[in-house]
Scaffold this motif. Sequence first.
Motif, mmCIF file in Angstrom:
data_model
loop_
_atom_site.group_PDB
_atom_site.id
_atom_site.type_symbol
_atom_site.label_atom_id
_atom_site.label_comp_id
_atom_site.label_asym_id
_atom_site.label_seq_id
_atom_site.Cartn_x
_atom_site.Cartn_y
_atom_site.Cartn_z
ATOM 1 N N ILE A 45 -7.726 -11.824 29.959
ATOM 2 C CA ILE A 45 -7.454 -13.367 30.218
ATOM 3 C C ILE A 45 -6.354 -13.973 30.939
ATOM 4 N N GLY A 46 -5.558 -14.368 29.577
ATOM 5 C CA GLY A 46 -4.115 -14.516 29.917
ATOM 6 C C GLY A 46 -3.682 -14.383 30.777
ATOM 7 N N ALA A 47 -3.460 -12.717 30.692
ATOM 8 C CA ALA A 47 -2.953 -11.871 31.913
ATOM 9 C C ALA A 47 -3.426 -12.577 33.425
ATOM 10 N N ILE A 48 -4.556 -12.610 33.627
ATOM 11 C CA ILE A 48 -4.728 -12.889 34.986
ATOM 12 C C ILE A 48 -4.628 -14.333 35.524
ATOM 13 N N ILE A 49 -4.808 -15.807 34.118
ATOM 14 C CA ILE A 49 -4.312 -16.821 34.055
ATOM 15 C C ILE A 49 -2.493 -16.850 34.629
ATOM 16 N N GLY A 50 -2.125 -16.516 33.537
ATOM 17 C CA GLY A 50 -0.381 -16.012 34.401
ATOM 18 C C GLY A 50 0.286 -15.325 35.646
ATOM 19 N N GLY A 51 -0.160 -14.348 35.800
ATOM 20 C CA GLY A 51 -0.694 -14.034 37.297
ATOM 21 C C GLY A 51 -0.489 -14.712 37.827
ATOM 22 N N ILE A 52 -1.690 -15.331 38.142
ATOM 23 C CA ILE A 52 -1.886 -16.504 39.076
ATOM 24 C C ILE A 52 -1.080 -17.357 39.067
ATOM 25 N N GLY A 53 -1.168 -18.178 38.250
ATOM 26 C CA GLY A 53 -0.135 -19.826 37.746
ATOM 27 C C GLY A 53 0.976 -19.410 38.170
ATOM 28 N N PHE A 54 1.808 -18.427 37.547
ATOM 29 C CA PHE A 54 3.489 -18.241 38.106
ATOM 30 C C PHE A 54 3.648 -17.969 39.404
ATOM 31 N N GLY A 55 2.576 -17.118 39.904
ATOM 32 C CA GLY A 55 2.544 -16.150 41.641
ATOM 33 C C GLY A 55 2.854 -18.231 42.260
ATOM 34 N N ILE A 56 2.051 -18.667 41.986
ATOM 35 C CA ILE A 56 1.607 -20.212 42.758
ATOM 36 C C ILE A 56 3.434 -20.784 42.633
ATOM 37 N N TRP A 57 3.250 -20.643 41.313
ATOM 38 C CA TRP A 57 4.684 -22.033 40.784
ATOM 39 C C TRP A 57 6.048 -20.952 41.464
ATOM 40 N N SER A 58 5.853 -20.011 42.046
ATOM 41 C CA SER A 58 7.049 -19.789 42.658
ATOM 42 C C SER A 58 7.709 -19.976 43.499
ATOM 43 N N GLU A 59 5.944 -20.704 44.692
ATOM 44 C CA GLU A 59 7.182 -21.225 46.297
ATOM 45 C C GLU A 59 7.551 -22.336 45.334
ATOM 46 N N ARG A 60 7.264 -23.176 44.613
ATOM 47 C CA ARG A 60 8.106 -24.622 44.059
ATOM 48 C C ARG A 60 9.320 -23.981 43.491
ATOM 49 N N ILE A 61 9.674 -23.312 42.568
ATOM 50 C CA ILE A 61 10.839 -23.204 41.620
ATOM 51 C C ILE A 61 11.802 -22.029 41.743
ATOM 52 N N GLY A 62 10.895 -21.641 43.099
ATOM 53 C CA GLY A 62 11.723 -19.775 43.256
ATOM 54 C C GLY A 62 11.190 -18.737 42.823
ATOM 55 N N ARG A 63 11.538 -17.504 43.361
ATOM 56 C CA ARG A 63 10.704 -16.361 42.890
ATOM 57 C C ARG A 63 12.303 -15.769 41.317
ATOM 58 N N LYS A 64 13.377 -16.232 41.410
ATOM 59 C CA LYS A 64 13.704 -15.631 39.906
ATOM 60 C C LYS A 64 13.469 -16.451 38.908
ATOM 61 N N ARG A 65 13.464 -17.683 39.412
ATOM 62 C CA ARG A 65 13.365 -19.222 37.791
ATOM 63 C C ARG A 65 11.711 -18.819 37.742
ATOM 64 N N ALA A 66 11.054 -18.349 37.960
ATOM 65 C CA ALA A 66 9.466 -18.008 37.608
ATOM 66 C C ALA A 66 9.864 -16.868 36.790
ATOM 67 N N ILE A 67 10.302 -15.656 37.346
ATOM 68 C CA ILE A 67 10.439 -14.624 35.869
ATOM 69 C C ILE A 67 10.532 -15.048 35.755
ATOM 70 N N ILE A 68 12.154 -15.812 35.205
ATOM 71 C CA ILE A 68 13.334 -15.781 33.892
ATOM 72 C C ILE A 68 12.020 -16.541 33.103
ATOM 73 N N VAL A 69 11.550 -17.469 33.781
ATOM 74 C CA VAL A 69 10.664 -18.981 32.625
ATOM 75 C C VAL A 69 9.054 -17.897 31.403
ATOM 76 N N ALA A 70 9.086 -16.995 33.037
ATOM 77 C CA ALA A 70 7.762 -16.345 31.815
ATOM 78 C C ALA A 70 8.427 -15.669 30.994
ATOM 79 N N ALA A 71 9.472 -15.065 31.034
ATOM 80 C CA ALA A 71 10.562 -13.975 30.319
ATOM 81 C C ALA A 71 10.485 -13.919 29.154
ATOM 82 N N VAL A 72 10.851 -15.804 29.360
ATOM 83 C CA VAL A 72 11.761 -16.648 28.160
ATOM 84 C C VAL A 72 10.605 -16.937 26.913
#
Length: 412
Positions: free
Chosen positions: A263-290
């Motif tokens: 359930i956490g994984a589904i929330i994270g995948g959808i949430g950061f996918g949407i956010w990547s349209e605003r902050i960019g693909r690379k930044r979204a990946i880095i923030v999630a990984a951190v």
Amino acid sequence: MAVLDDLKTLTPSQRSAIWASYLGWTLDAFDFFLMVFMVSAIAHEFGTDVKTVTEAIFFTLVARPFGAFFFGLLADRFGRRPVLMIVILLFSVFSIASGFAPSLFALFVIRAAFGFAMGGEWGIGASLVMESIPPKLRGSVSGLLQSGYPSGYFIASLVYFLLFDLIGWRGMFMVGVAPAILVFLIRMHVEESPVFAERAKKARSNPFAELARHWKMALYLVVLMTAFNFLSHGTQDLYPTFLREQHKFDTHTIGLLAAVMNIGAIIGGIGFGIWSERIGRKRAIIVAAVLALPVIPLWAFTATPLLLGLGAFLMQIAVQGAWGVVPVHLNELSPAAVRGMFPGFAYQLGNLIASRNGPLQAGIAQANHGNYGLAMALVAGVTVVVLIGWTAFGPERRNVDFVAEAKSEALA
């Protein structure tokens, strides 16, 4: 709300393509993750240890890049839609066959064949969708598509919770016939990629020449996907074994915790996918990984079901949050002429390099008196650091109009 409004503007065929690709990856992952719940039971039946049985996961992962390359070439030659149907039928058949394996060696062979078919699904499904929808929706839909992976794990955990004690590991594999039903949806409601239709008007490129021409991008993406696959498989594949072998939890507790994790994984995948349209693909990946780093002690070293469940939930928000950007990022960086093959092949080559994760973690655990938590923490911690650094220095190519790109090439 803006995303929902944009989704409402999609045509029925575009929506069907999204659902078909999402469900294809969901059911593909479901069939794959059935195996991770049954490692201990299979080891018991065939009179061997957990580390030996994890070789089945290894053989599945090794075969996936070969399937991605083979079926990807077919998709670039004959279209995304028909090849996607073939792939789904094949991995369904091999999942059922796993339940009839007469020996451990036979199971290894069947799971390798399953991996070959599984390898074709992700890249073809992702390219079909990314080439069919408006650029402004790619990030949001990317998160949805990638959430199919934890959705499949979630369904597998529920099936394990409800049925394993009744039907055993062989019966569990029989449930793998379910994905074949999806072929009828694709056959009736999904249209071919408009980008493929445009590219079909011009002479086809030599895929090997395209790979040679874009070797630097290919190398970058393979390393990127190696890190990504160590992160996902390193935090997921042996998690049920960790709960059973180290914490001695029963079937229902393991299934419940795995469901919470996904359930956490589904929330994270959808949430950061949407956010990547605003902050960019690379930044979204880095923030999630951190975000994964401070969660590691809670996830790997606590002892109660409540704390372990919370740790797993938060860990997978971070892990699959980063992964939610992968479908769109790889398709945007892919050479247009081989988009049916290139993203999936790069992804699955990374899988090949990371394919020893299961035996590696099992070996670390055995060497430390069965401490699977330590093994998972080591792999996750090192991988997160590598992923952050490699992503930070990599390229990004956002919101390219794939159809216009194909039309311009057709006129050239």
